[in-house]
Structure formats: C-alpha cells, structure tokens
Design a protein around this motif. Structure first.
Motif, mmCIF file in Angstrom:
data_model
loop_
_atom_site.group_PDB
_atom_site.id
_atom_site.type_symbol
_atom_site.label_atom_id
_atom_site.label_comp_id
_atom_site.label_asym_id
_atom_site.label_seq_id
_atom_site.Cartn_x
_atom_site.Cartn_y
_atom_site.Cartn_z
ATOM 1 N N ASN A 305 0.851 -1.195 0.000
ATOM 2 C CA ASN A 305 0.000 0.000 0.000
ATOM 3 C C ASN A 305 0.889 1.248 0.000
ATOM 4 O O ASN A 305 1.214 1.809 1.053
ATOM 5 C CB ASN A 305 -0.936 -0.006 1.209
ATOM 6 N N ARG A 306 1.286 1.691 -1.183
ATOM 7 C CA ARG A 306 2.233 2.794 -1.307
ATOM 8 C C ARG A 306 1.589 4.156 -1.071
ATOM 9 O O ARG A 306 2.305 5.153 -0.908
ATOM 10 C CB ARG A 306 2.881 2.756 -2.692
ATOM 11 N N ARG A 646 -7.195 0.808 -9.766
ATOM 12 C CA ARG A 646 -6.739 1.884 -8.888
ATOM 13 C C ARG A 646 -7.044 1.489 -7.449
ATOM 14 O O ARG A 646 -7.819 0.562 -7.199
ATOM 15 C CB ARG A 646 -7.432 3.207 -9.229
ATOM 16 N N LEU A 647 -6.427 2.196 -6.530
ATOM 17 C CA LEU A 647 -6.615 1.928 -5.107
ATOM 18 C C LEU A 647 -7.473 3.038 -4.515
ATOM 19 O O LEU A 647 -7.171 4.228 -4.675
ATOM 20 C CB LEU A 647 -5.260 1.866 -4.404
ATOM 21 N N THR A 648 -8.564 2.675 -3.850
ATOM 22 C CA THR A 648 -9.444 3.672 -3.240
ATOM 23 C C THR A 648 -8.846 4.169 -1.925
ATOM 24 O O THR A 648 -7.881 3.599 -1.394
ATOM 25 C CB THR A 648 -10.840 3.094 -2.987
ATOM 26 N N ASP A 649 -9.458 5.210 -1.385
ATOM 27 C CA ASP A 649 -8.944 5.801 -0.146
ATOM 28 C C ASP A 649 -9.016 4.841 1.030
ATOM 29 O O ASP A 649 -8.241 4.963 1.992
ATOM 30 C CB ASP A 649 -9.736 7.074 0.188
ATOM 31 N N PRO A 738 -0.989 -3.848 -19.667
ATOM 32 C CA PRO A 738 -1.058 -2.489 -19.124
ATOM 33 C C PRO A 738 -0.934 -2.470 -17.600
ATOM 34 O O PRO A 738 -1.738 -3.045 -16.890
ATOM 35 C CB PRO A 738 -2.444 -2.014 -19.576
ATOM 36 N N GLY A 739 0.135 -1.866 -17.116
ATOM 37 C CA GLY A 739 0.345 -1.743 -15.683
ATOM 38 C C GLY A 739 0.943 -2.951 -15.015
ATOM 39 O O GLY A 739 1.021 -2.998 -13.783
ATOM 40 N N GLY A 740 1.395 -3.964 -15.791
ATOM 41 C CA GLY A 740 1.916 -5.155 -15.133
ATOM 42 C C GLY A 740 2.562 -6.149 -16.073
ATOM 43 O O GLY A 740 2.955 -5.817 -17.199
ATOM 44 N N HIS A 741 2.651 -7.402 -15.613
ATOM 45 C CA HIS A 741 3.381 -8.452 -16.323
ATOM 46 C C HIS A 741 2.782 -9.807 -15.960
ATOM 47 O O HIS A 741 2.384 -10.047 -14.811
ATOM 48 C CB HIS A 741 4.865 -8.407 -15.921
ATOM 49 N N TYR A 785 0.350 1.412 -5.566
ATOM 50 C CA TYR A 785 0.469 0.051 -5.030
ATOM 51 C C TYR A 785 1.388 -0.803 -5.912
ATOM 52 O O TYR A 785 1.699 -0.463 -7.058
ATOM 53 C CB TYR A 785 -0.903 -0.613 -4.948
ATOM 54 N N TYR A 786 1.817 -1.919 -5.344
ATOM 55 C CA TYR A 786 2.466 -3.005 -6.072
ATOM 56 C C TYR A 786 1.780 -4.289 -5.602
ATOM 57 O O TYR A 786 1.679 -4.547 -4.401
ATOM 58 C CB TYR A 786 3.965 -3.073 -5.781
ATOM 59 N N GLN A 787 1.286 -5.098 -6.559
ATOM 60 C CA GLN A 787 0.471 -6.253 -6.185
ATOM 61 C C GLN A 787 0.867 -7.465 -7.028
ATOM 62 O O GLN A 787 1.078 -7.360 -8.241
ATOM 63 C CB GLN A 787 -1.012 -5.941 -6.388
#
Length: 833
Positions: A305-306, A646-649, A738-741, A785-787
């Motif tokens: 949780n960045r 995306r990450l919510t609040d 998009p956004g990952g691997h 984030y990183y997931q």
C-alpha cells in the motif's frame, strides 16, 4: 418497446423486397425463368467392383477444388452404383471415389465450363484392398485441419485428447485458441473474440458461456471453425474474429446413436447420449449431456500500500472449492417440404447449478512486515442458471451454395440466480477463530434476460462470373439484473438491508442491420467486397440511483477479400474488415461484485464501443502429406476497452473498464500439419505478436508495449495393434500487460485410445497437465500500489472415457469421413472455386 424505430422502417421494406425474390427469380428443375442464369454444372458416373463389375451401393464420391484441395461437395452412390453431383460452378476439380474395403480411386483434371456443364465420367472401378482382407481395417479419416478461403476448420470428432472432455477442452486443443484459468477464451492473444454455435452468435456470454461450454460434452462437437476476418454477412462483434462451434447433426435414413461415460481423478464425471433417426422427409437428432465437476481454488495475493505513509502490506491466501452440475439438451428436427424447401427447428436447453465454498485469510502488516491483524472471510454460495434457445428456420435452395434463401426467427431466454453468505471472523495468534464476529452479509443476485432475433439471408448468381448476397438482421434484447444485500447488525443481532448496495440494473438494446456482398472469380483470381450498416439503440437504468443512460449510434462495417491461386494447392488471400466490441452489461453496471472486500470489480456506464480495423495476408500450401499456412496480420483499435485498476482511499483495489486511446496489434501465425502413411499425424502452430497500448488518456502508467508468442505441438501415432497415442504440448511466453506483467504458461497432455467391438466402441485414457506446470502468476504496479497474484490451476488429472455407437452410425461415419457435404463452403457460404 417493440415499436419500429425510424431506422427499422426502411429495413422492413428491404426485408419484404427480399422475401419476394424467390418467386421472381426462382428456377425449377425442369426449366428456368427468363433472365435467370443457365443451370450450373453436374458430374456423374457409375461405381462398380473391379472383379465382378457389380455396382457398389453407398460409395462416397467427393469433389475437391483443384486450386486449394478444399472439399466442395459430394454424393453417395444409389442402388445401381450411379451418382450425380449438382450445383457445381465453373472451375477445375478432382474426384475421390471411396468405399470401405476398397482402394480409393482419383479422377483428375475435371473442368466445368459454361459450355461443358455436364461431365459423365462413365464407369469407375474400385479394387478390393488386400490389407483389409488380411485383417487390417483401413479407413480414410478426415483431416484434422481443412483450409478454406476465409476460415480454418478443425474436425474434432474422435480425437483421443478430448475424449470424455468438455467444449472448453476441445477449444484448448485448437491452434490459435487459448483458454485460461477463469475459462476465458482468446484468439491469437485477444480475449475479444465472438463465439458462435452452428453459425449464429452463442445465446450467452461471459461466465454463462464458460459454464455452458464446460458442461457441453466434447463428443457433441463436430468441428470448430476459426474465422479471423469475417465478412459483412456476420455480426461485426469480436475484434479478433469468430470461433464457430458446429454441433454434431447426423443426417441418415436409419436409426442410430451413441453413448459415452467418463470419470477423472479430480472428482469430475460425465456422460452423453445421442440418437438420430431419418425417414422420408423427416430427420431428427437429439443429444443430451450430463457433467459434474469439482474444482479447487487455491491462490495468493500480496500488496504494498504505497499510498500510505508509512507503507503497509496486505497478504491474502485463498483456499476453496467450486462444484457444478450441468445438463445440456440439443435437438434438431428437419422436415423437407419439397425438393427445394426445408423447415428446421433447433432447441438448445442448458441447466446448470452448483455451489462455492471458499476461505480467504488476510494478514495486515505494518511497514516492517510485522503482523497487525489477521482475519478470515468465508464464502458459502449456491446458484443455478437456465438457458433456452429456440430457432425456426426456413430454407429454399434453388442451387446449392449459389442460389438460396434462408429466413430465421430465434428466441432466447436466460434465468440466473445466486445466493451467497459472507462471514468474517477475527483470528487469534494461535489461528483459532476469535470470539467477536466482524461481519456477516447475505447477498442474492438474479438476472433475467430475453432476446428476439429475426434474420433473412439471400444469395444468387449474377450472370456467369458474379454473385451477390444480401440480408437483414434485427435483434432486441431485454435484461434485468437485481442485487439485494443485507448485513447483520451486530448490536441488534438482526439483518438489515444494505441501502447503499442494493440496486436493479435494467438494460435494453436493439440492433438493426442490413448487408450487401458482391463477389466473383476470373481465372485464378477471386474478389469480394461488402458492407454492413447497423443502427444500435441502447438504454439502461439504475433503479436505485434513478440514473438513466442512453447510447445510440449508427455504424458502417466494410469488408474486402482478394484471393489468388497461382497453382494447385496454393492460395494467397488478402482480407480487411472493420469490427466492433460493444460494452456488455457487466462492463457497464457500476454496482459490482462483493466477493472480496479488498479487491472489487465494477462497471463503467460511460463506456463507448471500440472499433477495430483488421488486415490479414495469408498463404496456404496443401501438398499431399502436409499443409502449411502463414498469416501475417495487423489490427488497429480505437477507444479500446481495457482493464484499469486503482486503489481507493479505504484501501480497496478497484478494477473497472476504460476506453484507452488506441491499441495496435500485429504479428504472424504459422500452422502446419503432417500425415505420414496413416500411422503418424502431427500438427503445430506458432503465433508471434506485438501489442502496443496507449492508455495515456486515462493514466500514463497504463500505456504498455508487449511482445509475446505462443506455440502448440501435438502428434498422434496409430500403432499396428490399432492403439492411438497422442501427445500435446502448449507454451505461452511471458509478456507485459497495461500496468503489469504475466509469467509464462505451459501444459503437457498425453492420451491413449483403442477401438473395440469392430469400431463400435472406443476406450480412452488421458493424463492432463502431465508435469503439473499449469499456473498463473502476475504482478501489477502503480504509484499507489504493487500487487502480485498467484493461482493454481489444479489441472493435473487422469481420466478414463468409454464410448459406444449403435445402429448404423459407425458404418455411416466410416463411409463419410472423406467429406462433409454440408460443408465445402468458402467465403461466407460461397463455393470455393
């Protein structure tokens, strides 16, 4: 709701005009109307035994195109050994005459011209096959791969690797097609592919389609057609093309059928039965399949949780099981009204139910990865899904595959319901469930859908060299999705409605379309151009919020094909088509799922359709023992519908859909087959592609460039004892998204099959995922984030299957394996010349 739109009125005029066309231009067998085209060609002869000159009854006479070795049509010899093949367009052909126990005879250099339309081949003699007399039965199995002008056909009947399997197992063994852990189907690396059943769009989508195919017995599928660049005749839905699943449909004047049963070590069991009967003008075919399966769900996720300072971590492990019971009934009834007219009814019913039991364990960690809190969330659920498709078809055939009228009306209904209960409990240090109950929630979801479709297709020749097609299609769909949730009030110990979650999503869509196609041949060249115009009216309401959305639009979809056959067995094809991907209901509905409170999926009601311009150049070489296809392709997509996270609040990973600016995909696919003296058959494919996605209009972090490839190789060996061995290997390379691997993926399968009781029965043994390598590993990263994700397919299993045929089915199949006379069609129903 059923009132005619302004756009539909002129289409209705077109419908009435086309419906009168047969009476204005119809030909009869005894003559022709003024201005009509001269009758097409015929090929005939008499088949006799070489030794006795006695006529051979029910021998197969199959006519093949000399240019690309594709099957055109054929006939079965009568009681006096004669045969006559009608409705042949001018061109060069060769004829293969075969019968069980006799050597095949080939008649080369047949040429049908406007001046020489009737070819009488006289007497054709067949000599007995001495190998068969020595006790070895020799049959001409139909090739697994057939290359057509606009499609590649895979004949999947009697394949050891899919015996006792499902429709998804069949697709996962087809070159160009992949089926992932969530049963999502992709073609050439793209999940945006249209799935058809018997030439029409499947009556369900998404998870419902995956459930239907997983419950469909592999034995009920006759062939799979891959159409990467469909013409204007087809619905333009599906960026990467169409996968057409053709269900078995026996036509015979006898009673016959078959039954099969199977079981595997992963608690999956199934069976199917079919019966067919033909007498006089009637032909009836009924197939029923029953499948039960349990599937373990194991996986893990880990997230940084960045967006918090200091950063925290969330570790999640999932362990569960899903069960499913599927019943599928497919019925076809044909009635021949006259020599030219046929009335058909098709009914497809599917009933599926099952349950889910999953335990998710969450660990919340601080910046030093020290444990702050652990809790569990258990899901106990049950659901059922009923789907019914009714289809009534009238077909008038003046000249097969050249002058035909088809009118069809179709009604579909789907009723789905699901009940889930979610329970969250605190975990103590010794992993015992804590006394306090954190949350308990009960959710009921129902979905009711109805669809009505009317379609009219007409084709006819225009002189000697040209042909035309025209048609009209109107689809009207209504769907209501209701979500009701209530949670336990821990203080009052009673359930109360979740007002902010409950909603009803009401969706209506009308698609009205008309198309026209003009094509023809000149020597070795063939060309076709067409256009389809569509008016779409889409409205949906969110009852809870009182919001209403309206997205109506008009689009034109051109298509073009150019073919060149420089020599026998060689064909070059250039093709172009414009395609569309319309947002479906679960991509639009902003009220998403609640299975996992830390990771949710919601729709986007503001999504626009995406449009794709698809180009392809293909080369096919068919030369006796081998076939080779090379197909470079390019697809440019605007307003591409893609996943976005995306990450919510409050720390929830929210997955939704957005329209990315563009997506460009280009690559090349190579498919080859090899047949060696009937004892070894091998096939392989290799697909290399580059995908460049521009998502900067949404978020600069969502743009990506990815190079990927996949390969599939399989070989079938027939031993002198009659045992068939088949080995299959699939590999997909790692690639960026998009956004990952996503990491690489591989699978190895092995199957053994043995015919019994003179071919009336067969016993198969299959080992799936032989080395237990199937799995899914992926990571996504952003500034928030990183997931990472890990999933276990749990696909390693051993399965045994037994099939038995009764009546005349086994004999008829041996006679007909050389050709399917209902097939042999080229570009969208046109003869392949």
């Amino acid at each position: 709701m059923l009132s005619l739109s302004p756009f539909m009125r002129p289409l209705l005029v077109l419908l009435l005009t086309l419906s009168m066309a047969p009476s204005a231009v119809a030909q009869t067998r005894g003559g022709q109307q003024p201005g009509a085209r001269a009758p097409s060609g015929t090929v005939g002869g008499t088949v006799v035994e070489a030794a006795t000159e006695a006529p051979i009854v029910s021998a197969t006479a199959a006519l093949w195109n000399a240019a690309d070795s594709s099957l055109v049509t054929g006939a079965i010899t009568a009681d006096d050994g004669t045969f006559s093949i009608e409705g042949i367009r001018p061109g060069q052909y060769y004829l293969r005459v075969s019968f069980v126990g006799y050597r095949t005879q080939v008649v080369d250099a047949l040429r049908v011209t406007p001046r020489e339309r009737a070819l009488d081949l006289g007497t054709i003699t067949l000599a007995e096959d001495t190998e068969l007399l020595d006790g070895v039965e020799v049959t001409a199995d139909r090739s697994f791969v057939e290359v057509g002008i606009d499609r590649t056909t895979y004949n999947v009947e009697n394949q050891p690797m899919t015996a006792g399997g499902s429709g998804l197992d069949v697709l996962s063994n087809i070159p160009s097609i992949e089926v992932d852990i969530d049963d999502t189907i992709s073609l050439r690396g793209s999940e945006n592919v249209a799935i058809y059943l018997n030439g029409r769009p499947a009556p369900m989508t998404g998870e419902a389609l995956a459930g239907f195919l997983s419950g469909l017995a592999a034995e009920s599928i006759q062939r799979v057609e891959v159409i990467p660049n469909p013409s204007a005749r087809y619905d333009p839905e599906g960026m990467s093309g169409i996968i057409n699943i053709v269900l078995a449909k026996e036509k015979t004047q006898t009673l016959g059928g078959g039954i099969s049963v199977n079981a595997n070590t992963n608690n999956r069991y199934g069976g199917s039965a079919n019966v067919h009967f033909g007498t006089g003008p009637w032909n009836v075919f009924v197939n029923y399949g029953l499948r039960y399966g349990e599937r373990e769900n194991r996986g893990s996720q880990f997230r940084e949780n960045r967006y918090l300072d200091p950063m925290t971590f969330l570790d999640q492990n999932s362990d569960g099981e899903r069960s499913r019971l599927s019943n599928t009934l497919n019925t076809t009834i044909d009635y021949r009204l006259s020599d030219l007219n046929t009335l058909s009814f098709t009914g497809l019913a599917s009933l599926r139910d099952g349950g889910t039991n999953t335990l998710n364990t969450y660990s919340e960690l601080d910046a030093t990865e020290a444990l702050m809190r652990r809790y569990t969330r258990r899901t106990d659920g049950s659901g059922d899904d009923f789907n019914m498709d009714y289809r009534l078809t009238f077909q008038r055939t003046v000249d097969p595959r050249s002058h035909e009228l088809t009118a069809e009306i179709n009604f579909e209904q789907e009723d789905e319901s699901e009940l889930d209960r979610y329970t969250e409990n605190l975990l103590m240090s010794d992993d015992a469930v804590g006394t306090p109950l954190l949350e308990e929630q009960a959710v009921e979801q129902t979905e009711d859908g109805r669809e009505l479709e009317v379609q009219l297709d007409y084709m006819r020749p225009l002189g000697e060299a040209l042909r035309m097609e025209a048609g009209f299609n109107s689809e009207m769909e209504w769907m209501d999705n209701r979500f009701y949730s209530e949670s336990l009030d821990l203080t009052a110990n009673t359930f109360r409605p979740d007002v902010n979650l409950n909603n009803t999503f009401a969706y209506d869509e009308q698609v009205h379309a008309a198309y026209g196609i003009l094509g023809g041949e000149l020597g070795p060249f063939g060309a076709q151009v067409g256009v389809r115009v569509e008016q779409v009216y889409t409205t949906f309401d969110l009852t809870t919020t009182g919001e209403a959305f309206d997205n109506s639009y008009f689009s034109a979809y051109p298509s073009a094909f150019l073919t060149y056959a420089p020599a026998e067995g060689r064909t070059v094809r250039l093709s172009y088509s414009k395609r569309v991907r319309r947002p479906n209901t679960w991509q639009l509905n902003p009220f998403g799922d609640y299975d996992d409170p830390t990771s949710r999926r919601v729709g986007n009601p503001y999504l626009d359709p995406q449009y794709t311009h698809a180009f392809e150049v293909s080369y096919a070489h068919i030369a006796g023992a081998y076939t080779l296809q090379l197909a470079p392709y390019y697809r440019r997509t605007v307003d591409a519908i893609s996943w976005s996270q995306r990450l919510t609040d409050d720390g929830v990973t929210l997955t939704t859909f957005e329209n990315f600016a563009t997506e460009n995909s280009y690559g090349a696919e190579v498919i080859g087959t090899l047949n060696m003296d009937r004892w070894l058959r091998a096939r392989g494919s290799f697909n290399l592609y580059q995908r460049d996605t521009d998502g900067s209009n949404v978020n600069s972090e969502l743009s990506s460039s990815a190079l990927g490839y996949s390969t599939r190789v399989s070989a079938t060996a027939t031993l002198p004892t009659g045992v068939k061995l088949e080995l299959s290997q699939f590999y997909r390379s790692p690639m960026n998204v998009p956004g990952g691997h996503i990491d690489a993926f591989t699978r190895t399968d092995l199957a053994v099959q043995r015919d019994l009781l003179d071919g009336r029965a067969s016993l198969s043994l299959r080992a799936s995922d032989l080395f237990d390598t199937m799995g899914f590993n992926m990571w996504r990263e952003s500034s928030q984030y990183y997931q990472t994700f890990e999933r276990d397919f749990n696909a390693q299993a051993l399965q045994v299957s037994l099939r038995y045929n009764f009546g005349q089915q086994d004999q008829q199949r041996r006679r007909n394996r050389g050709g399917d006379y209902e097939g042999g069609e080229g570009m969208d129903g046109m003869p392949m010349q």
